[in-house]
Design a protein around this motif. Structure first.
Motif, short mmCIF file in Angstrom:
data_model
loop_
_atom_site.label_atom_id
_atom_site.label_comp_id
_atom_site.label_asym_id
_atom_site.label_seq_id
_atom_site.Cartn_x
_atom_site.Cartn_y
_atom_site.Cartn_z
N ILE A 170 32.85 41.42 27.94
CA ILE A 170 34.22 41.63 27.49
C ILE A 170 34.75 42.89 28.15
O ILE A 170 34.13 43.96 28.07
CB ILE A 170 34.28 41.79 25.95
N GLY A 171 35.88 42.78 28.82
CA GLY A 171 36.51 43.92 29.47
C GLY A 171 37.85 44.23 28.84
O GLY A 171 38.59 43.31 28.45
N ILE A 172 38.16 45.52 28.72
CA ILE A 172 39.46 45.96 28.22
C ILE A 172 40.00 46.95 29.24
O ILE A 172 39.46 48.04 29.40
CB ILE A 172 39.35 46.62 26.83
N ALA A 173 41.04 46.55 29.97
CA ALA A 173 41.54 47.33 31.10
C ALA A 173 43.02 47.65 30.91
O ALA A 173 43.67 47.15 29.98
CB ALA A 173 41.33 46.59 32.41
N GLY A 174 43.55 48.49 31.82
CA GLY A 174 44.96 48.85 31.77
C GLY A 174 45.67 48.49 33.06
O GLY A 174 45.10 47.90 33.96
N HIS A 175 46.95 48.88 33.13
CA HIS A 175 47.80 48.60 34.29
C HIS A 175 47.81 47.09 34.57
O HIS A 175 48.18 46.32 33.70
CB HIS A 175 47.33 49.41 35.50
N ASP A 176 47.36 46.66 35.76
CA ASP A 176 47.33 45.23 36.06
C ASP A 176 45.91 44.67 35.99
O ASP A 176 45.66 43.56 36.42
CB ASP A 176 47.92 44.96 37.45
N GLY A 177 45.00 45.43 35.43
CA GLY A 177 43.60 44.98 35.33
C GLY A 177 42.74 45.48 36.45
O GLY A 177 41.51 45.44 36.35
N GLY A 178 43.36 45.93 37.56
CA GLY A 178 42.61 46.47 38.69
C GLY A 178 41.57 45.50 39.22
O GLY A 178 41.75 44.28 39.20
N LYS A 179 40.44 46.05 39.69
CA LYS A 179 39.38 45.21 40.25
C LYS A 179 38.66 44.40 39.19
O LYS A 179 38.06 43.37 39.50
CB LYS A 179 38.39 46.10 41.01
N MET A 180 38.74 44.84 37.94
CA MET A 180 38.14 44.06 36.86
C MET A 180 38.80 42.69 36.75
O MET A 180 38.13 41.71 36.40
CB MET A 180 38.25 44.82 35.54
N ALA A 181 40.08 42.61 37.07
CA ALA A 181 40.80 41.34 36.97
C ALA A 181 40.33 40.34 38.02
O ALA A 181 40.60 39.14 37.90
CB ALA A 181 42.30 41.58 37.10
N LYS A 182 39.65 40.84 39.04
CA LYS A 182 39.18 39.95 40.11
C LYS A 182 37.73 39.52 39.94
O LYS A 182 37.21 38.73 40.72
CB LYS A 182 39.35 40.66 41.45
N LEU A 183 37.06 40.06 38.92
CA LEU A 183 35.66 39.72 38.69
C LEU A 183 35.53 38.36 38.01
O LEU A 183 36.28 38.05 37.08
CB LEU A 183 34.98 40.77 37.82
N SER A 184 34.55 37.60 38.45
CA SER A 184 34.23 36.34 37.76
C SER A 184 33.15 36.55 36.71
O SER A 184 32.79 35.62 35.99
CB SER A 184 33.76 35.29 38.77
N SER A 185 32.66 37.78 36.61
CA SER A 185 31.57 38.07 35.69
C SER A 185 32.04 38.55 34.32
O SER A 185 31.21 38.88 33.47
CB SER A 185 30.64 39.13 36.31
N ILE A 186 33.34 38.60 34.08
CA ILE A 186 33.87 39.01 32.78
C ILE A 186 34.36 37.76 32.04
O ILE A 186 35.24 37.05 32.52
CB ILE A 186 35.03 40.02 32.92
N ASP A 187 33.76 37.49 30.89
CA ASP A 187 34.13 36.30 30.12
C ASP A 187 35.50 36.44 29.47
O ASP A 187 36.29 35.49 29.46
CB ASP A 187 33.08 36.03 29.05
N TYR A 188 35.78 37.60 28.92
CA TYR A 188 37.08 37.87 28.29
C TYR A 188 37.60 39.21 28.80
O TYR A 188 36.95 40.24 28.62
CB TYR A 188 36.96 37.93 26.76
N LEU A 189 38.77 39.18 29.43
CA LEU A 189 39.39 40.41 29.90
C LEU A 189 40.75 40.56 29.25
O LEU A 189 41.60 39.67 29.33
CB LEU A 189 39.56 40.39 31.43
N PHE A 190 40.96 41.69 28.59
CA PHE A 190 42.24 41.99 27.95
C PHE A 190 42.89 43.16 28.70
O PHE A 190 42.29 44.23 28.83
CB PHE A 190 42.03 42.34 26.48
N VAL A 191 44.08 42.92 29.22
CA VAL A 191 44.77 43.91 30.05
C VAL A 191 45.98 44.46 29.31
O VAL A 191 46.83 43.69 28.84
CB VAL A 191 45.22 43.28 31.39
N VAL A 192 46.05 45.77 29.21
CA VAL A 192 47.20 46.46 28.61
C VAL A 192 48.12 46.85 29.76
O VAL A 192 47.86 47.80 30.49
CB VAL A 192 46.76 47.69 27.80
N ASP A 193 49.18 46.12 29.92
CA ASP A 193 50.05 46.27 31.09
C ASP A 193 51.09 47.38 30.87
O ASP A 193 52.24 47.13 30.54
CB ASP A 193 50.75 44.95 31.42
N SER A 194 50.65 48.60 31.07
CA SER A 194 51.53 49.76 30.93
C SER A 194 51.18 50.76 32.03
O SER A 194 50.02 50.88 32.41
CB SER A 194 51.35 50.41 29.55
N PRO A 195 52.18 51.50 32.54
CA PRO A 195 51.89 52.54 33.53
C PRO A 195 51.40 53.84 32.90
O PRO A 195 50.96 54.75 33.60
CB PRO A 195 53.25 52.75 34.21
#
Length: 246
Positions: A179-204
């Motif tokens: 489970i990943g919890i990221a900010g902005h646009d998710g960065g490189k975490m958003a491109k990983l296939s190894s994260i089952d659930y990714l939650f992105v907080v889209d704020s600068p």
């Protein structure tokens, strides 16, 4: 309700920040009315900014948060342990997340869950950083501690931290729920296939990102506890992302 209207409500900003109200005679801040007014506006604007950000997240992610909570409940019911990690401010959020799951919600000891933050042992963290490299500081711990069916949760405001990317790849390869919890646009975490659930907080704003990330993992915790308490799937619970599960 507008910010101006909210300011006029009893128990509003005046109750939370009385020093921002009109200063009394003799108050050392009496000559700084313009500055106080600006601070007051800034405080109210930030409050509304995080409220709106949370609203966007619940509209976009509510179903996935509930699904993730269901997976967490099933994993814990099967004997899983949770390993949380992050850097800097996100490391303290990882520690907070682990302490939430370890706490016995509402004093019920049966709801205390095995959860650990991978930054707690400073000797281990510095040894791995010095002897192996900081990029491996979480992946090495997951390799040693993680078992198939365990849970790996990583937090990052940028989504680009190399040590988190390596940790997720290693956790996924070992059969952990990731489970990943990221900010902005998710960065490189958003491109990983190894994260089952990714939650992105889209704020600068890093500040708003971390505030909203805290809300996300508090809701995950509450929904997971609710599911375990009733012995059913977490997906049947609902939440307003303000931290209230019902």
């Amino acid at each position: 309700m507008t910010a101006a209207a909210e300011e006029e409500q009893p128990g509003g900003v005046d109750a939370l920040y009385p020093f921002l109200s009109a200063p009394r005679p003799g108050d050392p801040l009496a000559g700084h009315a313009e500055l106080l007014a600006e601070v007051r506006r800034s405080t109210v604007d930030k409050a509304y900014e995080i409220i709106e950000l949370r609203r966007r997240i619940v509209e976009r992610e509510a179903a996935r948060i509930e699904a993730c909570s269901a997976e967490l409940a099933r994993a814990f019911a099967s004997g899983a342990r949770l390993l949380a990690f992050g850097n800097g401010g996100s490391s303290t959020d990882a520690q907070d997340l682990a302490s939430l799951f370890m706490s016995a919600g509402d004093g019920a000891p049966e709801l205390a869950l095995p959860a650990f933050a991978l930054t707690n042992d400073s000797a281990l963290v510095t040894a791995l950083s010095n002897d192996v490299g900081f990029e491996a500081v979480f992946a090495r711990q997951i390799a040693a501690l993680g078992r198939p069916g365990d849970i790996a949760v990583g937090l990052s405001t940028s989504g680009d931290s190399p040590n988190l990317l390596h940790a997720f790849d290693g956790a996924h390869a070992r059969g952990l729920l990731t489970i990943g919890i990221a900010g902005h646009d998710g960065g490189k975490m958003a491109k990983l296939s190894s994260i089952d659930y990714l939650f992105v907080v889209d704020s600068p704003s890093v500040h708003r990102i971390q505030e909203a990330q805290t809300t996300i993992y508090h809701v995950l915790w509450e929904l997971t506890l609710a599911a375990l308490a009733r012995g059913g799937p977490a997906g049947t619970a609902t939440t307003d992302l303000g931290g209230t599960a019902r």
